[in-house]
Design a protein around this motif. Structure first.
Motif, PDB file in Angstrom:
ATOM      1  N   LEU A  44     -70.436  80.069 -46.140  1.00  0.00           N
ATOM      2  CA  LEU A  44     -71.166  79.895 -45.035  1.00  0.00           C
ATOM      3  C   LEU A  44     -72.624  79.087 -45.455  1.00  0.00           C
ATOM      4  O   LEU A  44     -73.187  78.726 -44.751  1.00  0.00           O
ATOM      5  CB  LEU A  44     -71.684  81.238 -44.294  1.00  0.00           C
ATOM      6  CG  LEU A  44     -70.662  82.048 -43.497  1.00  0.00           C
ATOM      7  CD1 LEU A  44     -71.090  83.288 -43.198  1.00  0.00           C
ATOM      8  CD2 LEU A  44     -69.983  81.139 -42.535  1.00  0.00           C
ATOM      9  N   SER A  48     -74.227  75.250 -40.066  1.00  0.00           N
ATOM     10  CA  SER A  48     -74.721  75.682 -39.012  1.00  0.00           C
ATOM     11  C   SER A  48     -73.660  76.643 -38.019  1.00  0.00           C
ATOM     12  O   SER A  48     -72.745  76.179 -37.658  1.00  0.00           O
ATOM     13  CB  SER A  48     -74.919  74.509 -38.043  1.00  0.00           C
ATOM     14  OG  SER A  48     -75.470  75.106 -36.892  1.00  0.00           O
ATOM     15  N   SER A  49     -73.498  77.920 -38.351  1.00  0.00           N
ATOM     16  CA  SER A  49     -72.405  78.810 -37.837  1.00  0.00           C
ATOM     17  C   SER A  49     -73.165  79.928 -37.356  1.00  0.00           C
ATOM     18  O   SER A  49     -74.428  80.397 -37.692  1.00  0.00           O
ATOM     19  CB  SER A  49     -71.609  78.983 -38.642  1.00  0.00           C
ATOM     20  OG  SER A  49     -71.888  79.833 -39.774  1.00  0.00           O
ATOM     21  N   LYS A  50     -72.533  80.733 -36.430  1.00  0.00           N
ATOM     22  CA  LYS A  50     -73.110  82.078 -36.072  1.00  0.00           C
ATOM     23  C   LYS A  50     -72.045  83.058 -36.230  1.00  0.00           C
ATOM     24  O   LYS A  50     -70.667  82.759 -36.186  1.00  0.00           O
ATOM     25  CB  LYS A  50     -73.536  82.176 -34.774  1.00  0.00           C
ATOM     26  CG  LYS A  50     -74.745  81.340 -34.235  1.00  0.00           C
ATOM     27  CD  LYS A  50     -75.901  81.841 -35.337  1.00  0.00           C
ATOM     28  CE  LYS A  50     -77.275  81.176 -35.139  1.00  0.00           C
ATOM     29  NZ  LYS A  50     -78.387  81.502 -35.760  1.00  0.00           N
ATOM     30  N   SER A  73     -78.567  86.715 -45.648  1.00  0.00           N
ATOM     31  CA  SER A  73     -78.160  85.776 -45.332  1.00  0.00           C
ATOM     32  C   SER A  73     -76.864  85.766 -44.373  1.00  0.00           C
ATOM     33  O   SER A  73     -76.678  84.733 -43.684  1.00  0.00           O
ATOM     34  CB  SER A  73     -77.547  85.146 -46.541  1.00  0.00           C
ATOM     35  OG  SER A  73     -76.505  85.672 -47.282  1.00  0.00           O
ATOM     36  N   GLU A  76     -78.537  87.675 -40.444  1.00  0.00           N
ATOM     37  CA  GLU A  76     -79.245  86.855 -39.755  1.00  0.00           C
ATOM     38  C   GLU A  76     -78.376  85.956 -38.986  1.00  0.00           C
ATOM     39  O   GLU A  76     -78.929  85.301 -38.007  1.00  0.00           O
ATOM     40  CB  GLU A  76     -80.382  86.086 -40.669  1.00  0.00           C
ATOM     41  CG  GLU A  76     -79.976  85.210 -41.445  1.00  0.00           C
ATOM     42  CD  GLU A  76     -81.158  84.645 -42.300  1.00  0.00           C
ATOM     43  OE1 GLU A  76     -80.722  83.642 -43.010  1.00  0.00           O
ATOM     44  OE2 GLU A  76     -82.211  85.114 -42.480  1.00  0.00           O
ATOM     45  N   LEU A  77     -77.354  85.774 -39.027  1.00  0.00           N
ATOM     46  CA  LEU A  77     -76.555  84.945 -38.430  1.00  0.00           C
ATOM     47  C   LEU A  77     -75.655  85.503 -37.326  1.00  0.00           C
ATOM     48  O   LEU A  77     -75.005  84.975 -36.558  1.00  0.00           O
ATOM     49  CB  LEU A  77     -75.177  84.404 -39.346  1.00  0.00           C
ATOM     50  CG  LEU A  77     -75.738  83.271 -40.402  1.00  0.00           C
ATOM     51  CD1 LEU A  77     -74.738  83.059 -41.329  1.00  0.00           C
ATOM     52  CD2 LEU A  77     -76.515  82.224 -39.972  1.00  0.00           C
TER      53      LEU A  77
END
Length: 151
Positions: A44, A48-50, A73, A76-77
């Motif tokens: 990751l 830009s990912s969730k 890290s 927070e996604l």
């Protein structure tokens, strides 16, 4: 989900994340929980990912608590967790579809699921990155996620 978050999510990739058999081997000792998470962190990095949690841990812990259990890290996604659906066939896949239609309102969202239960997905599901439950995530799955995020 508010409109700003919907717009933000519609333009990124979502990883649906299982814990047991992925971030650590299935039935591992408590001191080994999340021992494979460094593979996910590397995959990751800079992307830009969730993340949406599909793990059965969501039955015991709140989304906020699961965020806190994960390294910052990764935590927070996390934007949410799927709801449990009592289906016999392709349970996780249906939970993911339900989450996307309920929270994202976009059928064109680019997503992957990393899981150790292929029976919870259709046989031909191209969105599944399957882990060996005995070992958990490794470099092969890390590479698959990183390649997906770069496309």
């Amino acid at each position: 989900m508010n409109e700003l978050l919907q717009n933000m999510v519609a333009n990124i990739k979502i990883l649906f994340l299982d814990f047991d058999g992925v971030l650590h081997p299935l039935n591992c000792e408590k001191e080994n929980l999340f021992c494979k998470i460094h593979y996910l962190e590397r995959a990751l990095e800079g992307a830009s990912s969730k993340i949406v949690i599909t793990s059965n841990w969501r039955l015991t812990y709140s989304t906020q608590k699961m965020r806190e259990l994960l390294p910052r890290s990764i935590g927070e996604l996390v934007i949410g967790a799927t709801e449990v659906i009592n289906e016999i066939n392709h349970k996780r896949f249906i939970e993911i579809e339900n989450y996307l239609s309920t929270h994202i309102n976009s059928s064109s969202i680019d997503w992957r699921a990393i899981d150790d239960s292929p029976q919870d997905f259709p046989t031909d599901c191209k969105n599944l990155i399957c882990c060996n439950p005995i070992s958990g995530m490794g470099s092969e799955e890390q590479i698959q996620i990183a390649k997906w995020l770069k496309n």
